[in-house]
Design a protein around this motif. Sequence first.
Motif, PDB file in Angstrom:
ATOM      1  N   ILE A   1       0.842  -1.195   0.000  1.00 42.65           N
ATOM      2  CA  ILE A   1       0.000   0.000   0.000  1.00 42.65           C
ATOM      3  C   ILE A   1       0.877   1.246   0.000  1.00 42.65           C
ATOM      4  O   ILE A   1       1.808   1.366   0.802  1.00 42.65           O
ATOM      5  CB  ILE A   1      -0.925   0.025   1.230  1.00 42.65           C
ATOM      6  CG1 ILE A   1      -1.823  -1.217   1.220  1.00 42.65           C
ATOM      7  CG2 ILE A   1      -1.755   1.297   1.264  1.00 42.65           C
ATOM      8  CD1 ILE A   1      -2.694  -1.381   2.448  1.00 42.65           C
ATOM      9  N   CYS A   2       0.547   2.196  -0.877  1.00 41.28           N
ATOM     10  CA  CYS A   2       1.255   3.471  -0.918  1.00 41.28           C
ATOM     11  C   CYS A   2       0.732   4.351   0.217  1.00 41.28           C
ATOM     12  O   CYS A   2      -0.475   4.608   0.319  1.00 41.28           O
ATOM     13  CB  CYS A   2       1.051   4.167  -2.259  1.00 41.28           C
ATOM     14  SG  CYS A   2       1.855   5.789  -2.316  1.00 41.28           S
ATOM     15  N   SER A   3       1.626   4.805   1.057  1.00 39.81           N
ATOM     16  CA  SER A   3       1.260   5.680   2.178  1.00 39.81           C
ATOM     17  C   SER A   3       0.864   7.069   1.706  1.00 39.81           C
ATOM     18  O   SER A   3       0.239   7.815   2.456  1.00 39.81           O
ATOM     19  CB  SER A   3       2.438   5.807   3.150  1.00 39.81           C
ATOM     20  OG  SER A   3       2.803   4.534   3.626  1.00 39.81           O
ATOM     21  N   GLY A   4       1.206   7.417   0.471  1.00 34.63           N
ATOM     22  CA  GLY A   4       0.857   8.729  -0.059  1.00 34.63           C
ATOM     23  C   GLY A   4      -0.532   8.764  -0.665  1.00 34.63           C
ATOM     24  O   GLY A   4      -1.429   9.440  -0.165  1.00 34.63           O
ATOM     25  N   CYS A   5      -0.746   7.994  -1.712  1.00 36.52           N
ATOM     26  CA  CYS A   5      -2.014   8.061  -2.458  1.00 36.52           C
ATOM     27  C   CYS A   5      -2.969   6.921  -2.147  1.00 36.52           C
ATOM     28  O   CYS A   5      -4.131   6.950  -2.544  1.00 36.52           O
ATOM     29  CB  CYS A   5      -1.737   8.093  -3.957  1.00 36.52           C
ATOM     30  SG  CYS A   5      -1.026   6.556  -4.602  1.00 36.52           S
ATOM     31  N   GLY A   6      -2.497   5.902  -1.442  1.00 33.85           N
ATOM     32  CA  GLY A   6      -3.366   4.781  -1.086  1.00 33.85           C
ATOM     33  C   GLY A   6      -3.464   3.688  -2.135  1.00 33.85           C
ATOM     34  O   GLY A   6      -4.241   2.749  -1.978  1.00 33.85           O
ATOM     35  N   ALA A   7      -2.683   3.772  -3.209  1.00 33.24           N
ATOM     36  CA  ALA A   7      -2.702   2.718  -4.229  1.00 33.24           C
ATOM     37  C   ALA A   7      -2.352   1.381  -3.585  1.00 33.24           C
ATOM     38  O   ALA A   7      -1.535   1.318  -2.664  1.00 33.24           O
ATOM     39  CB  ALA A   7      -1.696   3.037  -5.339  1.00 33.24           C
ATOM     40  N   ILE A   8      -2.999   0.320  -4.054  1.00 37.17           N
ATOM     41  CA  ILE A   8      -2.770  -1.019  -3.500  1.00 37.17           C
ATOM     42  C   ILE A   8      -2.398  -1.967  -4.627  1.00 37.17           C
ATOM     43  O   ILE A   8      -3.017  -1.949  -5.695  1.00 37.17           O
ATOM     44  CB  ILE A   8      -4.026  -1.562  -2.800  1.00 37.17           C
ATOM     45  CG1 ILE A   8      -4.482  -0.617  -1.689  1.00 37.17           C
ATOM     46  CG2 ILE A   8      -3.781  -2.958  -2.244  1.00 37.17           C
ATOM     47  CD1 ILE A   8      -5.785  -1.026  -1.038  1.00 37.17           C
ATOM     48  N   ARG A   9      -1.415  -2.800  -4.369  1.00 40.24           N
ATOM     49  CA  ARG A   9      -1.010  -3.839  -5.312  1.00 40.24           C
ATOM     50  C   ARG A   9      -0.979  -5.170  -4.567  1.00 40.24           C
ATOM     51  O   ARG A   9      -0.617  -5.231  -3.395  1.00 40.24           O
ATOM     52  CB  ARG A   9       0.391  -3.562  -5.889  1.00 40.24           C
ATOM     53  CG  ARG A   9       0.458  -2.332  -6.759  1.00 40.24           C
ATOM     54  CD  ARG A   9      -0.259  -2.587  -8.085  1.00 40.24           C
ATOM     55  NE  ARG A   9      -0.225  -1.443  -8.946  1.00 40.24           N
ATOM     56  CZ  ARG A   9      -1.211  -0.566  -9.089  1.00 40.24           C
ATOM     57  NH1 ARG A   9      -2.310  -0.711  -8.417  1.00 40.24           N
ATOM     58  NH2 ARG A   9      -1.109   0.436  -9.911  1.00 40.24           N
TER      59      ARG A   9
ATOM     60  N   LEU B   1       6.055   4.183  -0.516  1.00 44.05           N
ATOM     61  CA  LEU B   1       5.592   5.170  -1.487  1.00 44.05           C
ATOM     62  C   LEU B   1       5.706   4.601  -2.893  1.00 44.05           C
ATOM     63  O   LEU B   1       6.746   4.029  -3.248  1.00 44.05           O
ATOM     64  CB  LEU B   1       6.402   6.458  -1.392  1.00 44.05           C
ATOM     65  CG  LEU B   1       6.196   7.285  -0.122  1.00 44.05           C
ATOM     66  CD1 LEU B   1       7.171   8.460  -0.098  1.00 44.05           C
ATOM     67  CD2 LEU B   1       4.768   7.783  -0.026  1.00 44.05           C
ATOM     68  N   CYS B   2       4.656   4.759  -3.680  1.00 45.31           N
ATOM     69  CA  CYS B   2       4.690   4.319  -5.073  1.00 45.31           C
ATOM     70  C   CYS B   2       5.601   5.252  -5.865  1.00 45.31           C
ATOM     71  O   CYS B   2       5.969   6.320  -5.371  1.00 45.31           O
ATOM     72  CB  CYS B   2       3.271   4.302  -5.647  1.00 45.31           C
ATOM     73  SG  CYS B   2       2.544   5.941  -5.889  1.00 45.31           S
ATOM     74  N   PRO B   3       5.966   4.877  -7.091  1.00 38.99           N
ATOM     75  CA  PRO B   3       6.854   5.735  -7.880  1.00 38.99           C
ATOM     76  C   PRO B   3       6.313   7.151  -8.102  1.00 38.99           C
ATOM     77  O   PRO B   3       7.070   8.118  -8.038  1.00 38.99           O
ATOM     78  CB  PRO B   3       6.981   4.992  -9.204  1.00 38.99           C
ATOM     79  CG  PRO B   3       6.730   3.569  -8.858  1.00 38.99           C
ATOM     80  CD  PRO B   3       5.710   3.602  -7.746  1.00 38.99           C
ATOM     81  N   GLN B   4       5.005   7.290  -8.296  1.00 40.61           N
ATOM     82  CA  GLN B   4       4.424   8.616  -8.525  1.00 40.61           C
ATOM     83  C   GLN B   4       4.560   9.499  -7.281  1.00 40.61           C
ATOM     84  O   GLN B   4       4.903  10.680  -7.365  1.00 40.61           O
ATOM     85  CB  GLN B   4       2.950   8.533  -8.943  1.00 40.61           C
ATOM     86  CG  GLN B   4       2.733   7.946 -10.316  1.00 40.61           C
ATOM     87  CD  GLN B   4       2.825   6.415 -10.344  1.00 40.61           C
ATOM     88  OE1 GLN B   4       2.765   5.747  -9.317  1.00 40.61           O
ATOM     89  NE2 GLN B   4       3.010   5.873 -11.526  1.00 40.61           N
ATOM     90  N   CYS B   5       4.292   8.920  -6.094  1.00 40.46           N
ATOM     91  CA  CYS B   5       4.396   9.700  -4.864  1.00 40.46           C
ATOM     92  C   CYS B   5       5.845   9.970  -4.492  1.00 40.46           C
ATOM     93  O   CYS B   5       6.162  11.042  -3.950  1.00 40.46           O
ATOM     94  CB  CYS B   5       3.677   8.987  -3.720  1.00 40.46           C
ATOM     95  SG  CYS B   5       1.872   9.008  -3.908  1.00 40.46           S
ATOM     96  N   THR B   6       6.744   9.069  -4.804  1.00 35.38           N
ATOM     97  CA  THR B   6       8.169   9.263  -4.525  1.00 35.38           C
ATOM     98  C   THR B   6       8.710  10.427  -5.348  1.00 35.38           C
ATOM     99  O   THR B   6       9.551  11.191  -4.882  1.00 35.38           O
ATOM    100  CB  THR B   6       8.960   7.980  -4.853  1.00 35.38           C
ATOM    101  OG1 THR B   6       8.468   6.931  -4.022  1.00 35.38           O
ATOM    102  CG2 THR B   6      10.448   8.156  -4.590  1.00 35.38           C
ATOM    103  N   ASN B   7       8.221  10.576  -6.568  1.00 35.19           N
ATOM    104  CA  ASN B   7       8.740  11.591  -7.498  1.00 35.19           C
ATOM    105  C   ASN B   7       7.998  12.921  -7.433  1.00 35.19           C
ATOM    106  O   ASN B   7       8.299  13.814  -8.205  1.00 35.19           O
ATOM    107  CB  ASN B   7       8.723  11.056  -8.920  1.00 35.19           C
ATOM    108  CG  ASN B   7       9.676   9.890  -9.068  1.00 35.19           C
ATOM    109  OD1 ASN B   7      10.752   9.883  -8.476  1.00 35.19           O
ATOM    110  ND2 ASN B   7       9.271   8.887  -9.828  1.00 35.19           N
ATOM    111  N   ARG B   8       7.039  13.064  -6.527  1.00 30.74           N
ATOM    112  CA  ARG B   8       6.323  14.351  -6.404  1.00 30.74           C
ATOM    113  C   ARG B   8       7.217  15.370  -5.726  1.00 30.74           C
ATOM    114  O   ARG B   8       7.943  15.056  -4.778  1.00 30.74           O
ATOM    115  CB  ARG B   8       5.055  14.159  -5.562  1.00 30.74           C
ATOM    116  CG  ARG B   8       3.974  13.488  -6.335  1.00 30.74           C
ATOM    117  CD  ARG B   8       2.645  13.620  -5.627  1.00 30.74           C
ATOM    118  NE  ARG B   8       1.664  12.897  -6.424  1.00 30.74           N
ATOM    119  CZ  ARG B   8       0.767  12.070  -5.953  1.00 30.74           C
ATOM    120  NH1 ARG B   8       0.688  11.869  -4.653  1.00 30.74           N
ATOM    121  NH2 ARG B   8      -0.064  11.450  -6.731  1.00 30.74           N
TER     122      ARG B   8
END
Length: 139
Positions: A91-99, A131-138
């Motif tokens: 789970i991404c702690s930033g946006c909540g995306a789940i894989r 953090l997912c790649p999108q949240c890491t790169n924000r």
Amino acid sequence: MSDLLERLRGRGWRLTAQRRVVAEVLDGEHVHLTADEVHARAVGRLPEISRATVYNTLGELVCIGEVLEVATDGRAKRYDPNAHHAHQHLICSGCGAIRDVHPLGDPLAALPEAERFGFTVSGAEITYRGLCPQCTNRP
């Protein structure tokens, strides 16, 4: 890809148009939608479907063990159709995306006998966070 529709047919679960649409919306790999997201997508396929019908159908699917309810740190519950495929969640702690992830090894084996406190342990749920790649790169 989940096999939710196939499993429901195999159980003889009555697939009304509304139930079928909810199951179709949930079907897939890495699907972890909120009830509101399921409703929004279902309306795109069956405009007359109500929010109550979606919530009731999701509740039934969870009760019969065909869909997992995934709770994530104060966010809306999400629904996972991969109830019959062993997996854990990332789970991404930033946006909540789940894989869905499939770590190696038996999580039950990682719990020493002394830490079981006499419990007969039948399962384990492990949640990985980051953090997912999108949240890491924000910025």
